[in-house]
Design a protein around this motif. Sequence first.
Motif, PDB file in Angstrom:
ATOM      1  N   GLN A  96     -27.249 -37.714  14.651  1.00 35.28           N
ATOM      2  CA  GLN A  96     -26.197 -36.747  15.006  1.00 35.28           C
ATOM      3  C   GLN A  96     -25.816 -36.041  13.707  1.00 35.28           C
ATOM      4  O   GLN A  96     -25.312 -36.670  12.782  1.00 35.28           O
ATOM      5  CB  GLN A  96     -24.966 -37.455  15.551  1.00 35.28           C
ATOM      6  CG  GLN A  96     -25.210 -38.217  16.843  1.00 35.28           C
ATOM      7  CD  GLN A  96     -24.109 -39.216  17.103  1.00 35.28           C
ATOM      8  OE1 GLN A  96     -22.933 -38.877  17.152  1.00 35.28           O
ATOM      9  NE2 GLN A  96     -24.486 -40.484  17.248  1.00 35.28           N
ATOM     10  N   GLN A  97     -26.090 -34.745  13.676  1.00 35.08           N
ATOM     11  CA  GLN A  97     -25.712 -33.963  12.493  1.00 35.08           C
ATOM     12  C   GLN A  97     -24.338 -33.365  12.782  1.00 35.08           C
ATOM     13  O   GLN A  97     -24.185 -32.597  13.732  1.00 35.08           O
ATOM     14  CB  GLN A  97     -26.756 -32.860  12.262  1.00 35.08           C
ATOM     15  CG  GLN A  97     -26.477 -32.024  11.047  1.00 35.08           C
ATOM     16  CD  GLN A  97     -27.402 -30.815  10.962  1.00 35.08           C
ATOM     17  OE1 GLN A  97     -28.319 -30.642  11.770  1.00 35.08           O
ATOM     18  NE2 GLN A  97     -27.140 -29.966   9.981  1.00 35.08           N
ATOM     19  N   GLU A  98     -23.338 -33.775  11.980  1.00 31.03           N
ATOM     20  CA  GLU A  98     -21.966 -33.312  12.247  1.00 31.03           C
ATOM     21  C   GLU A  98     -21.714 -31.997  11.530  1.00 31.03           C
ATOM     22  O   GLU A  98     -21.909 -31.900  10.320  1.00 31.03           O
ATOM     23  CB  GLU A  98     -20.975 -34.388  11.814  1.00 31.03           C
ATOM     24  CG  GLU A  98     -21.031 -35.592  12.747  1.00 31.03           C
ATOM     25  CD  GLU A  98     -20.228 -36.775  12.277  1.00 31.03           C
ATOM     26  OE1 GLU A  98     -20.064 -36.926  11.045  1.00 31.03           O
ATOM     27  OE2 GLU A  98     -19.781 -37.562  13.134  1.00 31.03           O
ATOM     28  N   THR A  99     -21.292 -30.989  12.295  1.00 34.80           N
ATOM     29  CA  THR A  99     -20.969 -29.685  11.709  1.00 34.80           C
ATOM     30  C   THR A  99     -19.534 -29.346  12.124  1.00 34.80           C
ATOM     31  O   THR A  99     -19.010 -29.977  13.061  1.00 34.80           O
ATOM     32  CB  THR A  99     -21.917 -28.574  12.232  1.00 34.80           C
ATOM     33  OG1 THR A  99     -21.549 -28.293  13.595  1.00 34.80           O
ATOM     34  CG2 THR A  99     -23.374 -28.973  12.171  1.00 34.80           C
ATOM     35  N   PRO A 100     -18.888 -28.372  11.482  1.00 41.57           N
ATOM     36  CA  PRO A 100     -17.507 -28.031  11.869  1.00 41.57           C
ATOM     37  C   PRO A 100     -17.402 -27.591  13.332  1.00 41.57           C
ATOM     38  O   PRO A 100     -16.394 -27.803  13.997  1.00 41.57           O
ATOM     39  CB  PRO A 100     -17.152 -26.865  10.934  1.00 41.57           C
ATOM     40  CG  PRO A 100     -18.106 -26.981   9.794  1.00 41.57           C
ATOM     41  CD  PRO A 100     -19.349 -27.600  10.327  1.00 41.57           C
ATOM     42  N   GLU A 101     -18.473 -27.010  13.879  1.00 37.32           N
ATOM     43  CA  GLU A 101     -18.434 -26.512  15.271  1.00 37.32           C
ATOM     44  C   GLU A 101     -18.717 -27.613  16.295  1.00 37.32           C
ATOM     45  O   GLU A 101     -18.334 -27.496  17.455  1.00 37.32           O
ATOM     46  CB  GLU A 101     -19.455 -25.382  15.476  1.00 37.32           C
ATOM     47  CG  GLU A 101     -19.186 -24.109  14.699  1.00 37.32           C
ATOM     48  CD  GLU A 101     -19.601 -24.227  13.235  1.00 37.32           C
ATOM     49  OE1 GLU A 101     -20.530 -24.998  12.926  1.00 37.32           O
ATOM     50  OE2 GLU A 101     -18.963 -23.568  12.396  1.00 37.32           O
ATOM     51  N   GLY A 102     -19.394 -28.631  15.851  1.00 36.59           N
ATOM     52  CA  GLY A 102     -19.760 -29.707  16.780  1.00 36.59           C
ATOM     53  C   GLY A 102     -20.989 -30.461  16.293  1.00 36.59           C
ATOM     54  O   GLY A 102     -21.391 -30.335  15.130  1.00 36.59           O
ATOM     55  N   ILE A 103     -21.587 -31.215  17.206  1.00 39.67           N
ATOM     56  CA  ILE A 103     -22.713 -32.083  16.820  1.00 39.67           C
ATOM     57  C   ILE A 103     -24.056 -31.437  17.175  1.00 39.67           C
ATOM     58  O   ILE A 103     -24.217 -30.872  18.260  1.00 39.67           O
ATOM     59  CB  ILE A 103     -22.602 -33.435  17.566  1.00 39.67           C
ATOM     60  CG1 ILE A 103     -21.308 -34.159  17.146  1.00 39.67           C
ATOM     61  CG2 ILE A 103     -23.812 -34.322  17.314  1.00 39.67           C
ATOM     62  CD1 ILE A 103     -20.945 -35.351  18.025  1.00 39.67           C
ATOM     63  N   VAL A 104     -24.985 -31.533  16.235  1.00 39.86           N
ATOM     64  CA  VAL A 104     -26.372 -31.165  16.555  1.00 39.86           C
ATOM     65  C   VAL A 104     -27.121 -32.486  16.737  1.00 39.86           C
ATOM     66  O   VAL A 104     -27.125 -33.333  15.848  1.00 39.86           O
ATOM     67  CB  VAL A 104     -27.021 -30.319  15.438  1.00 39.86           C
ATOM     68  CG1 VAL A 104     -28.485 -30.034  15.775  1.00 39.86           C
ATOM     69  CG2 VAL A 104     -26.250 -29.023  15.230  1.00 39.86           C
TER      70      VAL A 104
END
Lengths: 294, 213
Positions: free
Chosen positions: A101-109
């Motif tokens: 799970q790649q955590e980004t400010p917009e959500g998870i990839v």
Amino acid sequence: MKITNKYGVPDNLVTLASREYYTKGKSQYSVTELLSPPRIKRLREKFNENIEQDVSDMLWQMLGSALHVVFERSQTPGYVTEERVFLEVDGVTLSGQIDVQQETPEGIVLIDYKFTSAWAVMQDKVEWEEQLNVYAWLLQKVKGKPVIGLKICAMIRDFSRHDQREDYPDSPIHMMDIPLWDMEITERFVKERLHQHQLSKMQMELGENLPQCSNAERWMSETVYAVKREGRKTAIKLFTSIEEAQERAVKEKGYVETRLGEPRRCTGNFCGVAAHCDQYSEWLGNQPSGTAEA
Amino acid sequence: MTNIPNGWATSPVELLKLNVNEHTEKKAGLTYLSWAWAWQEALKADPTVNFMVHMFDGKPYMNINGSGMVWVTVTMFGKAMTCFLPVMDYKNKCIADPDAFEVNKTIMRCLTKALALHGLGLYIYSGEDLPEGAEKPPVARPRELPEASVESLNLFVEGIREFIGHCSSDADLVSFWKNNQTQLDELKAALPDSFAEVVDLFKQAKSALKEKS
């Protein structure tokens, strides 16, 4: 399932092959099981003790598991690896193990590793799309965070730099974007699959017929017509239309050989239960003895 | 499975050894032997075999507080053996004021039971899987549960017996099964006989719905 050792490989490999790296924990269904055909799941349960697999046929499976173990050690800020999530759906506990799970400010990839062939990467693998979308739905339900993208990180075990085919991957590690479904659609999909599995369980216990595997689930190949000529081993050309094949055969002064489509998952026993499956037996019984047409 | 010459029993001892498993069926957790097959074997063993249904005030059953008990005597190898059986429904509960069909069914079951007193299929009634002397294959032992869990599973089975009659369609039955899957799995692992009874109840309910439609 019994692991056999027909080729006398070292026993520690057999021990490794017998070990399950993926457990579904306390859940009743893993996402992989949910997506597999109910008939296969039920027959595997019933004939588990009769199923044999040789350790030599498990090479890629073992290497895939080994890679997951190695990747689990690669702790990197902003990435969560190998997390198993559980969710109760219609009274049943469903679980899925998410590779990355790649955590980004917009959500998870959400990223899933696939240790696979170049051929598989070049196909439209519907099952990958289904699997990743069910993971995304699970993750959003459990964590309450939006999933904004789905990716497959394909490790191509038979990659060749010399292959020039269209759509052939550029590198041995190939990233693929997977379409993200609407949450409601995924939820309906999950519940329908679950229903099919539960129904098949009841049918099995009551001694009724199990639901049939679809052609897609059986990996049914297309029937093709090979234009051939006497004295030549290989076909001149393959056609999917008999009319076109016959036309070409006349020009070539050759003949047409029908190569019937076959359920490759069954004929290759990739399900492990072909010997116990009445659907496959019926298909075998319906095969004509000759396939050549003049 | 038997050591009987020509496959025919000629004495109670040989009848005791006869494997009847292929002629049985399970209903509501109990094993039933086909009466026709049992009678055929009895005739082979002793062509003079006969049976008598006892009559009570012109009825083939004894009235016990509104329910019925049938009595059958089988005479075989020169010896009379009498057996009795209450008239029961599919839940193995006594039926009040039984009708002719129910009484007839019980008489034939009682006949089979009386034949068992002569040795034929007796092992079924003692809860054995095979006749005496036959080698038993190894079987998986059911998982042992604490008493409270067994009690709760028995209550669960009782609940199914009660409510299955309220299912008015196949979809209802599927839903009933699905909603109880966890307990059903537990029941199958811990009390296989009770699970077999539940499976029978579902089968009966399904065929009853099919007949109705």
